[in-house]
Design an enzyme around this catalytic site. Structure first.
Site, PDB file in Angstrom:
ATOM      1  N   MET A  26      -4.656  -0.126  -8.611  1.00 16.28           N
ATOM      2  CA  MET A  26      -5.314  -1.156  -7.804  1.00 16.28           C
ATOM      3  C   MET A  26      -4.294  -2.224  -7.394  1.00 16.28           C
ATOM      4  SD  MET A  26      -9.205  -1.437  -9.115  1.00 16.28           S
ATOM      5  CE  MET A  26      -8.953  -2.508 -10.499  1.00 16.28           C
ATOM      6  N   ASN A  28      -0.975  -4.962  -7.608  1.00 14.27           N
ATOM      7  CA  ASN A  28      -0.476  -6.020  -8.489  1.00 14.27           C
ATOM      8  C   ASN A  28       0.335  -5.376  -9.619  1.00 14.27           C
ATOM      9  OD1 ASN A  28      -1.333  -8.511 -10.744  1.00 14.27           O
ATOM     10  ND2 ASN A  28      -0.332  -8.906  -8.814  1.00 14.27           N
ATOM     11  N   GLY A  32       4.069  -1.540 -16.549  1.00 13.73           N
ATOM     12  CA  GLY A  32       3.220  -0.432 -17.001  1.00 13.73           C
ATOM     13  C   GLY A  32       3.056   0.600 -15.889  1.00 13.73           C
ATOM     14  N   HIS A  33       2.842   0.124 -14.672  1.00  9.85           N
ATOM     15  CA  HIS A  33       2.717   1.055 -13.542  1.00  9.85           C
ATOM     16  C   HIS A  33       4.051   1.773 -13.284  1.00  9.85           C
ATOM     17  CE1 HIS A  33      -0.493  -1.980 -12.455  1.00  9.85           C
ATOM     18  NE2 HIS A  33      -1.172  -0.850 -12.372  1.00  9.85           N
ATOM     19  N   GLN A 149     -11.356   5.103 -19.841  1.00 12.97           N
ATOM     20  CA  GLN A 149     -11.176   5.620 -18.475  1.00 12.97           C
ATOM     21  C   GLN A 149     -10.429   6.963 -18.511  1.00 12.97           C
ATOM     22  OE1 GLN A 149     -10.043   3.235 -14.857  1.00 12.97           O
ATOM     23  NE2 GLN A 149      -7.997   4.005 -15.291  1.00 12.97           N
ATOM     24  N   SER A 182      -2.766  -6.319 -15.015  1.00 13.61           N
ATOM     25  CA  SER A 182      -2.790  -7.236 -13.867  1.00 13.61           C
ATOM     26  C   SER A 182      -3.603  -8.476 -14.211  1.00 13.61           C
ATOM     27  CB  SER A 182      -3.404  -6.534 -12.660  1.00 13.61           C
ATOM     28  OG  SER A 182      -2.648  -5.382 -12.377  1.00 13.61           O
ATOM     29  N   ARG A 183      -4.586  -8.336 -15.083  1.00 13.05           N
ATOM     30  CA  ARG A 183      -5.463  -9.468 -15.408  1.00 13.05           C
ATOM     31  C   ARG A 183      -4.765 -10.507 -16.288  1.00 13.05           C
ATOM     32  NH1 ARG A 183      -9.758  -5.305 -15.034  1.00 13.05           N
ATOM     33  NH2 ARG A 183     -11.111  -5.981 -13.330  1.00 13.05           N
TER      34      ARG A 183
HETATM   35  O1  PAF Z   1      -6.995   1.965 -13.616  1.00 15.19           O
HETATM   36  C1  PAF Z   1      -7.123   1.549 -12.450  1.00 15.19           C
HETATM   37  O2  PAF Z   1      -6.267   0.826 -11.922  1.00 15.19           O
HETATM   38  C2  PAF Z   1      -8.358   1.937 -11.657  1.00 15.19           C
HETATM   39  O3  PAF Z   1      -9.474   2.026 -12.472  1.00 15.19           O
HETATM   40  C3  PAF Z   1      -8.177   3.225 -10.839  1.00 15.19           C
HETATM   41  C4  PAF Z   1      -7.936   4.430 -11.752  1.00 15.19           C
HETATM   42  C5  PAF Z   1      -6.988   3.078  -9.892  1.00 15.19           C
HETATM   43  C6  PAF Z   1      -9.432   3.508 -10.013  1.00 15.19           C
HETATM   44  O4  PAF Z   1      -9.707   2.485  -9.127  1.00 15.19           O
END
Ligand code: PAF
Length: 276
Positions: A26, A28, A32-33, A149, A182-183
């Site tokens: 999402m 930002n 980690g990304h 998730q 991000s939060r």
């Molecule tokens: O983990 C996230 O950033 C979101 O939940 C995802 C998997 C991109 C779905 O919008």
């Protein structure tokens, strides 16, 4: 690196690519990304990252409107990380019509974070399935910070027989232990100093489990009390089985302690695995 906004443009760009690995985000973006991207890159000819703040997974009183949108800075980071394609659609591209067909992710959507955020995992599963259909990846990477998730999406792929390998990556933490998110940007300076307590408490709970404690409820209550004492408002602290996030039976050896708690206006989640 190509930054593409339309599904048609994405499909055209990926047509000649033999295989691609996908990192949905999402935006930002933080370290980690970037770790997810580093894991992704050697796995396919093309690395695709999506940036889309998905309204469907936010509740009516959640932070959809104020969720940080930082496309330009994100693209700089992605270029430096060697990403091939960024898919950054607007809402009309993903939801041209009201989304009346949705993915209902089994019982998992009603427990833990699903109980506190009704509809959240429906929204996540629905958008991820759509993104999978747009990107057609052969594998996709998700971070274990969002433990529930990960399970929801792995189950979706298995139950709907999607030809996609799901790869899970370890949580990346700041030096003081706080899981990157991000939060975290919402935290005040004082809250940021307090925030590592969540992980500290999870580590204590994990240590008790590995030393042989089996009174899960007492462990959960101790963590709750310690957090509440320092001004947190816990949503849940829960010892569960890694495999399906159900309460463990006594012989269970692969556990995870999951936590969600509010610090001021910010809701943080984290977890730690305990392999006994
Ligand atoms: O983990 C996230 O950033 C979101 O939940 C995802 C998997 C991109 C779905 O919008």
């Amino acid at each position: 690196m190509d930054v593409i906004h339309s599904v048609a443009g994405l499909r055209e760009r990926l047509q000649q690519v033999p295989n691609n690995v996908f990192v949905p985000t999402m935006g930002n973006l933080h370290a980690g990304h970037i770790q997810l991207i580093n894991i992704a890159k050697p796995r396919a000819a093309c690395t695709v990252v999506s940036i889309f703040v998905n309204r469907l997974q936010f509740g009516p009183r959640e932070d959809f409107e104020r969720y940080p949108r930082t496309l330009e800075a994100d693209c700089e980071k992605l270029r430096a990380a060697g990403v091939d394609v960024v898919f950054a659609p607007d809402e009309k591209e993903i939801y041209p019509d009201p989304q009346t067909y949705v993915v209902e992710p089994s019982d998992l959507q009603h427990i833990l974070d699903g109980a506190v955020r009704p509809g959240h995992f429906r929204g996540v599963s629905t958008v991820v399935l759509k993104l999978f259909n747009m990107v057609s990846p052969h594998s996709a990477i998700f971070g274990k910070k969002d433990y529930q998730q990960c399970l929801v999406l792995a189950n979706m792929v298995r139950q709907l027989a999607l030809p996609i390998e799901i790869i899970l990556a370890e949580t990346v933490r700041a030096d003081d232990g706080l899981a990157l998110s991000s939060r975290n940007a919402y935290l005040t300076e004082t809250e940021r100093r307090e925030a590592p307590r969540l992980y500290e408490q999870l580590c204590l709970a994990r240590d008790e489990l590995t030393k042989g404690a089996r009174d899960y409820q007492r462990i959960e209550l101790d963590v709750m009390a310690a957090l509440a004492h320092h001004g947190w408002k816990p949503d849940y602290i829960s010892v569960r089985r890694q495999s399906d996030l159900q309460p463990p039976t006594n012989g269970e050896r692969r556990l995870v302690v999951l936590a969600a708690a509010r610090l001021g206006k910010t809701r943080l989640i984290d977890n730690i695995e305990a392999n006994l």
